[in-house]
Design a protein around this motif. Structure first.
Motif, PDB file in Angstrom:
ATOM      1  N   ASP A  74       0.837  -1.202   0.000  1.00 40.95           N
ATOM      2  CA  ASP A  74       0.000   0.000   0.000  1.00 40.95           C
ATOM      3  C   ASP A  74       0.869   1.247   0.000  1.00 40.95           C
ATOM      4  O   ASP A  74       2.075   1.181   0.267  1.00 40.95           O
ATOM      5  N   THR A  78      -1.768   7.756  -1.464  1.00 42.37           N
ATOM      6  CA  THR A  78      -3.192   7.686  -1.824  1.00 42.37           C
ATOM      7  C   THR A  78      -4.005   8.733  -1.067  1.00 42.37           C
ATOM      8  O   THR A  78      -5.105   9.099  -1.498  1.00 42.37           O
ATOM      9  N   GLY A  81      -5.422  11.687  -3.085  1.00 40.56           N
ATOM     10  CA  GLY A  81      -6.473  11.548  -4.085  1.00 40.56           C
ATOM     11  C   GLY A  81      -5.984  11.180  -5.472  1.00 40.56           C
ATOM     12  O   GLY A  81      -6.582  11.574  -6.478  1.00 40.56           O
ATOM     13  N   TYR A  85      -9.861   4.569  -6.503  1.00 39.03           N
ATOM     14  CA  TYR A  85     -10.307   3.620  -5.488  1.00 39.03           C
ATOM     15  C   TYR A  85      -9.596   3.852  -4.164  1.00 39.03           C
ATOM     16  O   TYR A  85      -8.447   4.286  -4.129  1.00 39.03           O
ATOM     17  N   PRO A  86     -10.252   3.523  -3.048  1.00 39.00           N
ATOM     18  CA  PRO A  86      -9.632   3.684  -1.727  1.00 39.00           C
ATOM     19  C   PRO A  86      -8.610   2.576  -1.470  1.00 39.00           C
ATOM     20  O   PRO A  86      -8.670   1.500  -2.095  1.00 39.00           O
ATOM     21  N   GLU A  88      -8.411   0.455   0.770  1.00 35.09           N
ATOM     22  CA  GLU A  88      -8.993  -0.806   1.260  1.00 35.09           C
ATOM     23  C   GLU A  88      -9.119  -1.853   0.155  1.00 35.09           C
ATOM     24  O   GLU A  88      -9.190  -3.052   0.427  1.00 35.09           O
TER      25      GLU A  88
END
Length: 359
Positions: A74, A78, A81, A85-86, A88
């Motif tokens: 990850d 992020t 923005g 997609y997030p 998660e």
């Protein structure tokens, strides 16, 4: 493991990487020149066959045992923005890989390849999946830091990420002939674009794509975010570990390590798309001879991918407008690799067929 040990382990791997074997390349070329067809009529497929012979030191390159390795990480960036997609979604996709329900699973099954999922930097711990042996646990951290405000990781963690990939290659070497490099990590086209900008010297705006399908406003923001990260961190293009630490990702470093480890074992490694090629760029900066073991699966729709391919002097086998990631292109290209070996080993020569040779 302290930093000195990690670096010595990395250096030991680098010392095992040699160029392709010229003698076997020559022998393969001689055989292919005599096949019952016009000279070099299968073009790039024959070039690939020669490469495979040089990589493996064999006129019957072993390619039957195939595995796509999906490195997972990850990204702190992020928060800016840069993705549709997030974060998660990274964990959700890992569970989909394990269930066998993702695009890569279908393509790998078709190619007769296995899928190996490796957590090197996801936010989730996947305790149940690790306990069940469903994924490999090589976690360096729970996602990178936001590279807009400083380095994505420490240099020590960058070394550890590369080392983790080498360890995966070493663990798989005895049971796998061909490795495919795949990835999963929401937001990872952003660090990959930063890496491309550092190594190619091209403008961020020329290299930045829409990733997961962002709109024009989000694209402009993504370009600005990458430019801020590069200005803040000033990664050194002559030091691959510095680039990885400042604007990279754990999974990108692990892909670099997988490539280095594969090359040390004289195993072909099929690089998937943009993110995997960013990992290949890091690997090549550490040891240029790894290029001799790289097979480029396809040309991604991401503009930065073409720039990296040019820098690495790689020609893609396929151009299908793919942008899924996961190692999907690598799985497709495994079919092409097997076809190249079939031509080298199964086609009759003019002498064997009892007819006149090529003129």
């Amino acid at each position: 493991m302290n930093n000195t040990q990690a670096v010595s382990f990395l250096d030991a791997t680098l010392r095992k990487v040699y160029p392709q074997d010229f003698e076997y390349r020559q022998l393969a070329e001689e055989r292919l020149e005599q096949l019952t067809m016009p000279r070099w009529a299968l073009g790039d497929l024959l070039d690939l066959a020669v490469d495979l012979a040089g990589m493996t030191r064999s006129l019957r390159p072993p390619v039957a045992r195939k595995k796509v390795v999906i490195m997972v990480g990850d990204h702190g960036v992020t928060a800016e923005g840069v993705s549709k997609y997030p974060p998660e979604v990274t964990a959700q996709m890992v569970r989909n890989f394990v269930r066998g329900g993702a695009g890569i699973n279908a393509l790998a099954r078709q190619a007769g390849a296995g899928v190996c999922v490796v957590d090197v930097g996801a936010r989730d711990d996947f305790a149940d999946l690790v306990r069940e042996g469903a994924i490999m646990a090589k976690k360096i951290g729970h996602g990178t830091a936001n590279m807009v405000y400083g380095p994505a990781m420490t240099r020590t963690h960058a070394v550890m990420a590369v080392e983790a990939g080498i360890e995966v290659a070493n663990a798989l070497a005895a049971e796998v002939d061909v490795l495919g490099a795949g990835e999963m990590g929401i937001g990872n086209t952003t660090p990959s674009t930063a890496i491309a900008a550092v190594f190619t010297g091209r403008k961020v705006a020329e290299l930045t794509g829409r990733g997961t399908g962002i709109d024009d406003i989000q694209l402009a923001n993504k370009i600005a975010v990458i430019e801020k990260a590069l200005t803040r961190n000033k990664p050194n293009a002559k030091d691959g570990l510095d680039v990885l630490a400042k604007v990279g990702g754990f999974e990108i470093g692990a892909i670099a390590g997988l490539i280095l480890g594969a090359a040390a074992h004289r195993k072909p490694v099929i690089v998937d798309g943009f993110i995997s090629t960013a990992g290949a760029m890091i690997a090549s900066s550490l040891e240029p001879f790894v290029r001799d073991y790289l097979i480029c699966a396809h040309r991604s729709a991401e503009p930065g991918h073409g720039a990296l391919l040019d820098a690495l002097r790689l020609r893609p086998l396929l151009d299908l407008n793919l942008r899924l990631g996961e190692g999907s292109g690598a799985a497709l290209a495994m079919n092409v690799v097997e076809a190249a070996v079939a031509i080298l080993t199964e086609m009759a020569t003019f002498a064997e067929a009892g007819v006149a040779g090529p003129r």
